[in-house]
Design an enzyme around this catalytic site. Structure first.
Site, short mmCIF file in Angstrom:
data_model
loop_
_atom_site.label_atom_id
_atom_site.label_comp_id
_atom_site.label_asym_id
_atom_site.label_seq_id
_atom_site.Cartn_x
_atom_site.Cartn_y
_atom_site.Cartn_z
N ASP A 1 0.81 -1.22 0.00
CA ASP A 1 0.00 0.00 0.00
C ASP A 1 0.84 1.27 0.00
O ASP A 1 2.07 1.22 0.17
CB ASP A 1 -0.95 -0.01 1.21
CG ASP A 1 -0.29 -0.53 2.49
OD1 ASP A 1 0.95 -0.55 2.56
OD2 ASP A 1 -1.01 -0.93 3.41
N ASP B 1 -7.26 -2.43 14.48
CA ASP B 1 -8.65 -2.69 14.10
C ASP B 1 -8.78 -3.94 13.22
O ASP B 1 -9.84 -4.21 12.67
CB ASP B 1 -9.26 -1.47 13.38
CG ASP B 1 -8.55 -1.15 12.06
OD1 ASP B 1 -7.61 -1.87 11.68
OD2 ASP B 1 -8.95 -0.16 11.41
N HIS C 1 -7.06 -4.57 10.40
CA HIS C 1 -6.81 -4.43 8.95
C HIS C 1 -5.53 -5.15 8.53
O HIS C 1 -4.59 -5.30 9.32
CB HIS C 1 -6.81 -2.96 8.51
CG HIS C 1 -5.66 -2.13 8.98
ND1 HIS C 1 -5.80 -0.84 9.47
CD2 HIS C 1 -4.32 -2.37 9.03
CE1 HIS C 1 -4.63 -0.35 9.78
NE2 HIS C 1 -3.71 -1.25 9.53
N GLU D 1 -9.56 -1.87 5.62
CA GLU D 1 -10.18 -1.58 6.91
C GLU D 1 -11.40 -2.48 7.11
O GLU D 1 -11.92 -3.06 6.14
CB GLU D 1 -10.60 -0.11 6.94
CG GLU D 1 -9.45 0.89 6.77
CD GLU D 1 -8.58 1.04 8.01
OE1 GLU D 1 -8.47 0.08 8.81
OE2 GLU D 1 -7.98 2.12 8.18
C1 F6R Z 1 1.53 -1.39 6.10
C2 F6R Z 1 0.23 -2.04 6.24
C3 F6R Z 1 -0.54 -2.04 7.52
C4 F6R Z 1 0.34 -2.26 8.75
C5 F6R Z 1 -0.51 -2.15 10.02
C6 F6R Z 1 0.33 -2.30 11.27
O1 F6R Z 1 2.05 -1.57 4.80
O2 F6R Z 1 -0.24 -2.55 5.28
O3 F6R Z 1 -1.51 -3.05 7.46
O4 F6R Z 1 0.94 -3.51 8.67
O5 F6R Z 1 -1.16 -0.91 10.04
O6 F6R Z 1 1.19 -1.22 11.38
P1 F6R Z 1 2.34 -1.19 12.48
O7 F6R Z 1 3.29 -2.26 12.12
O8 F6R Z 1 2.96 0.18 12.33
O9 F6R Z 1 1.67 -1.42 13.78
#
Ligand code: F6R
Length: 272
Positions: free
Chosen positions: A67, A136, A138, A143
């Site tokens: 992403d 959450d 995701h 989401e």
């Molecule tokens: C990032 C992504 C997100 C993160 C998630 C956890 O490329 O796709 O799904 O893996 O938001 O983020 P952290 O590791 O910062 O807690």
């Protein structure tokens, strides 16, 4: 699902890195799906270390990131493009032309997303997809309520995700409201999915993903349907799992031939 509970994020990241290296050794032209955020930073440091030690060669690999934020360019300090260059790409020998990340400044976003999907297919599909998990639930920026069959597209980030990620932006700088993300359907087509989660803040999302019902309200739960999903946790992220004793036992009692699933790496005897 294979659930591997480690003492801390460092040991989990080391194990995960050995696994990625084993996959690349078995298939030097492997296509890796990559994540950003705080979670994979230690994994990428371990991969860089394995490269320095001559234990991982990325010269024939290609990569696709999950992403990118919409509205910020590749050199913005919080862009995932910059993150990848700083945390991984400049430390290993992957060819820049073989690394792809959605373009947050794309003019035609639907066209860009369709081209991204096509590029993944043209590369032969993703062999191993690295994932983190949002508080959450995701994965990527899918989401809660994302279609479990979704493809790469524009998503609106939840307030919670924007709050969680504000730490990567300058003080007072708004977190973009939108992102381009691979879809859940895209992620599920990877031949293997490796999710990492560390810390107490992820414990509820992890428990919902592993032991809750499969639901679009909890996107990571779809990994229960993946034929080859490996989840690396630290003790804190595993804290709310009902069956953690069983998962530990399964891992400790793995017959020797099954460890070969991880490219012959006997992780718990890593002697570095
Ligand atoms: C990032 C992504 C997100 C993160 C998630 C956890 O490329 O796709 O799904 O893996 O938001 O983020 P952290 O590791 O910062 O807690």
């Amino acid at each position: 699902m294979e659930i591997i509970i480690c003492e801390n994020p460092t040991s989990a990241s080391r194990l995960a890195a050995l696994h990625v290296a084993a996959v690349i050794r078995a298939k030097p032209e492997a296509v890796l799906g990559l994540a950003t955020g705080a979670t994979p930073v230690a994994l990428y440091a371990e991969l860089a270390e394995l490269f320095r030690r001559g234990m991982a060669d990325f010269s024939r690999c290609s990569t696709f990131n999950l992403d990118e934020y919409v509205g910020i360019g590749r050199d913005h300090p919080a862009s995932f493009s910059r993150f990848m260059r700083e945390k991984l790409f400049r430390h290993i020998n992957v060819l820049p032309e073989n690394t792809r990340i959605p373009d947050g400044l794309a003019g035609d976003i639907p066209g860009h997303c369709a081209a991204y999907e096509k590029a993944i297919s043209a590369a032969g599909g993703i062999d191993l997809q690295i994932l983190g998990i949002g508080a959450d639930g995701h994965i990527g920026f899918n989401e809660p309520s994302s279609s479990l069959a979704s493809r790469t597209r524009l998503k609106t980030l939840t307030r919670k995700t924007r709050e969680d990620n504000a730490r990567f932006f300058g003080r007072g700088e708004p977190v973009p409201q939108h992102a381009i993300t691979m879809g859940i359907g895209t992620i599920m087509e990877a031949r293997e999915a490796v999710l990492l989660a560390f810390g107490e803040a992820k414990a509820q999302a992890v428990a919902n993903a592993i032991e809750g019902p499969v639901s679009a309200s909890n996107p990571a739960s779809i990994l229960q349907m993946h034929p080859r999903a490996v989840i690396f946790l630290d003790d804190l992220a595993a804290g709310l799992l009902q069956r953690s004793d069983y998962y530990r036992e399964v891992f400790e009692q793995k017959p020797h031939w099954q460890r070969g699933d991880f490219g012959g790496v006997v992780f718990w005897e890593d002697k570095r």
